[in-house]
Design an enzyme around this catalytic site. Structure first.
Site, PDB file in Angstrom:
ATOM      1  N   VAL A  31       0.842  -1.197   0.000  1.00  0.00           N
ATOM      2  CA  VAL A  31       0.000   0.000   0.000  1.00  0.00           C
ATOM      3  C   VAL A  31       0.877   1.247   0.000  1.00  0.00           C
ATOM      4  O   VAL A  31       2.108   1.159   0.040  1.00  0.00           O
ATOM      5  CB  VAL A  31      -0.965   0.001   1.217  1.00  0.00           C
ATOM      6  CG1 VAL A  31      -1.916  -1.186   1.136  1.00  0.00           C
ATOM      7  CG2 VAL A  31      -0.205  -0.010   2.534  1.00  0.00           C
ATOM      8  N   GLU A  50       2.961   4.692   0.716  1.00  0.00           N
ATOM      9  CA  GLU A  50       4.063   4.899   1.664  1.00  0.00           C
ATOM     10  C   GLU A  50       3.707   5.938   2.738  1.00  0.00           C
ATOM     11  O   GLU A  50       4.329   7.000   2.828  1.00  0.00           O
ATOM     12  CB  GLU A  50       5.314   5.336   0.903  1.00  0.00           C
ATOM     13  CG  GLU A  50       5.774   4.347  -0.149  1.00  0.00           C
ATOM     14  CD  GLU A  50       6.650   3.256   0.431  1.00  0.00           C
ATOM     15  OE1 GLU A  50       6.425   2.840   1.573  1.00  0.00           O
ATOM     16  OE2 GLU A  50       7.572   2.832  -0.269  1.00  0.00           O
ATOM     17  N   LYS A  65      -0.065   2.237   6.343  1.00  0.00           N
ATOM     18  CA  LYS A  65       0.638   0.988   6.655  1.00  0.00           C
ATOM     19  C   LYS A  65       0.147   0.412   7.981  1.00  0.00           C
ATOM     20  O   LYS A  65      -0.057  -0.798   8.119  1.00  0.00           O
ATOM     21  CB  LYS A  65       2.149   1.239   6.746  1.00  0.00           C
ATOM     22  CG  LYS A  65       2.810   1.712   5.473  1.00  0.00           C
ATOM     23  CD  LYS A  65       3.094   0.589   4.519  1.00  0.00           C
ATOM     24  CE  LYS A  65       4.002   1.047   3.391  1.00  0.00           C
ATOM     25  NZ  LYS A  65       4.118   0.024   2.318  1.00  0.00           N
ATOM     26  N   SER A 119       9.401   1.266  -0.276  1.00  0.00           N
ATOM     27  CA  SER A 119      10.591   1.726  -0.996  1.00  0.00           C
ATOM     28  C   SER A 119      11.591   2.421  -0.084  1.00  0.00           C
ATOM     29  O   SER A 119      12.740   2.615  -0.471  1.00  0.00           O
ATOM     30  CB  SER A 119      10.186   2.706  -2.109  1.00  0.00           C
ATOM     31  OG  SER A 119       9.323   2.098  -3.030  1.00  0.00           O
ATOM     32  N   HIS A 141      11.816  -5.139  -1.105  1.00  0.00           N
ATOM     33  CA  HIS A 141      11.688  -3.989  -2.005  1.00  0.00           C
ATOM     34  C   HIS A 141      11.951  -4.398  -3.438  1.00  0.00           C
ATOM     35  O   HIS A 141      13.064  -4.754  -3.808  1.00  0.00           O
ATOM     36  CB  HIS A 141      12.679  -2.891  -1.584  1.00  0.00           C
ATOM     37  CG  HIS A 141      12.725  -1.743  -2.539  1.00  0.00           C
ATOM     38  ND1 HIS A 141      13.908  -1.114  -2.868  1.00  0.00           N
ATOM     39  CD2 HIS A 141      11.759  -1.117  -3.247  1.00  0.00           C
ATOM     40  CE1 HIS A 141      13.663  -0.155  -3.735  1.00  0.00           C
ATOM     41  NE2 HIS A 141      12.358  -0.134  -3.981  1.00  0.00           N
ATOM     42  N   GLU A 156      15.639  -5.976  -3.013  1.00  0.00           N
ATOM     43  CA  GLU A 156      16.351  -5.757  -1.757  1.00  0.00           C
ATOM     44  C   GLU A 156      15.583  -6.456  -0.644  1.00  0.00           C
ATOM     45  O   GLU A 156      14.357  -6.327  -0.555  1.00  0.00           O
ATOM     46  CB  GLU A 156      16.442  -4.267  -1.429  1.00  0.00           C
ATOM     47  CG  GLU A 156      17.528  -3.536  -2.157  1.00  0.00           C
ATOM     48  CD  GLU A 156      17.539  -2.065  -1.779  1.00  0.00           C
ATOM     49  OE1 GLU A 156      18.505  -1.633  -1.123  1.00  0.00           O
ATOM     50  OE2 GLU A 156      16.593  -1.346  -2.142  1.00  0.00           O
ATOM     51  N   ASN A 188      17.545   3.091  -3.302  1.00  0.00           N
ATOM     52  CA  ASN A 188      16.853   4.379  -3.366  1.00  0.00           C
ATOM     53  C   ASN A 188      17.600   5.483  -2.633  1.00  0.00           C
ATOM     54  O   ASN A 188      17.451   6.668  -2.974  1.00  0.00           O
ATOM     55  CB  ASN A 188      15.438   4.244  -2.805  1.00  0.00           C
ATOM     56  CG  ASN A 188      14.483   3.693  -3.845  1.00  0.00           C
ATOM     57  OD1 ASN A 188      14.759   3.740  -5.032  1.00  0.00           O
ATOM     58  ND2 ASN A 188      13.363   3.156  -3.401  1.00  0.00           N
TER      59      ASN A 188
END
Length: 247
Positions: free
Chosen positions: A27, A29, A34, A57, A78, A90, A128
């Site tokens: 869902v 960020e 969350k 992310s 991720h 990741e 990222n």
């Protein structure tokens, strides 16, 4: 071969996660969102050994783990954007994540044909934390008139032998995601180097999010063709979702 979509079942009921042995939450960020979703998932698992992986992310895993009943079976997974093109993920352990949870998640990633990078639990993780500020700096260069978008991308592609320039990568990721990650990094680290460029905010406000909306720093047609303002600069997004072809 059965289409992947034909093997998927849609549901709006949290109770249906009771059928699952592994749950991936993806869902938006936001901690509040969350919190709600992870708590509901955790409450409806069929047993305590079911793993919940968050596809965040950038949000810290240990911070999110407080929303689930069993933090030992909670982990970060991720997927890089675009997911169908990039064959690496990741995996991020929280402070309480068990070794068995890590091993099972790695095995799932390998089954999906993904290579695995193990990252420490810091905001933005590895990719990222490096990639998104790099994209943001390219946007600042465009905003300040240092060069055109084509020349910014060309400088990186030809100067570093990269497959894509930073503005193209931003369009591929989704500019809303780029902005969201920057905001998380800026908030969590409190460092001005992560401050989003105003031009990025304007693009997101305008709904110019990249390939998925048909327009970002470049324009994209409904048949998945990408073109810049230069008529001879054309990219085609392979309908199989594997690559972007330069034409």
């Amino acid at each position: 071969q059965m289409c992947i979509r034909d093997r998927c079942t849609q549901s709006l009921k949290f109770e249906d996660v009771r059928q699952c042995d592994f749950v991936i939450e993806a869902v938006s960020e936001e901690y509040q969102v969350k919190n709600k979703v992870l708590r509901k998932i955790s409450e409806n698992l069929k047993h305590n050994d079911v793993i919940i992986a968050t596809a965040t992310s950038a949000l810290p895993i240990t911070k999110l783990a407080k929303y689930v009943k069993q933090p030992e079976t909670f982990i970060g997974l991720h997927f890089y954007h675009p997911v169908a093109i990039v064959n690496v993920v990741e995996i991020i352990e929280g402070m309480q994540t068990s070794e068995q949870t890590v091993n099972t998640t790695e095995q799932l990633a390998f089954t999906l044909g993904k290579d695995v990078i193990d990252s420490k639990d810091y905001p933005g993780f590895l990719a990222n934390r490096i990639l998104v500020p790099y994209i943001n700096e390219a946007i600042w260069a465009l905003y300040q008139g240092v060069a055109s978008k084509e020349d910014i991308d060309k400088a990186i592609k030809l100067g570093t032998n990269a497959q894509f320039g930073p503005l193209t990568i931003g369009d591929m990721m989704g500019l809303d995601i780029v902005l969201n990650v920057l905001e998380i990094l800026h908030e969590e680290f409190g460092d001005s180097k992560y401050r989003p460029c105003p031009l990025l905010r304007n693009y997101v406000e305008a709904g110019y999010l990249g390939i998925k909306t048909g327009r970002g720093f470049y324009k994209y047609t409904s048949c998945l063709l990408y073109t810049s303002d230069a008529a001879d600069d054309l990219l085609c997004v392979d309908l199989g979702g594997r690559r972007i072809i330069k034409k």
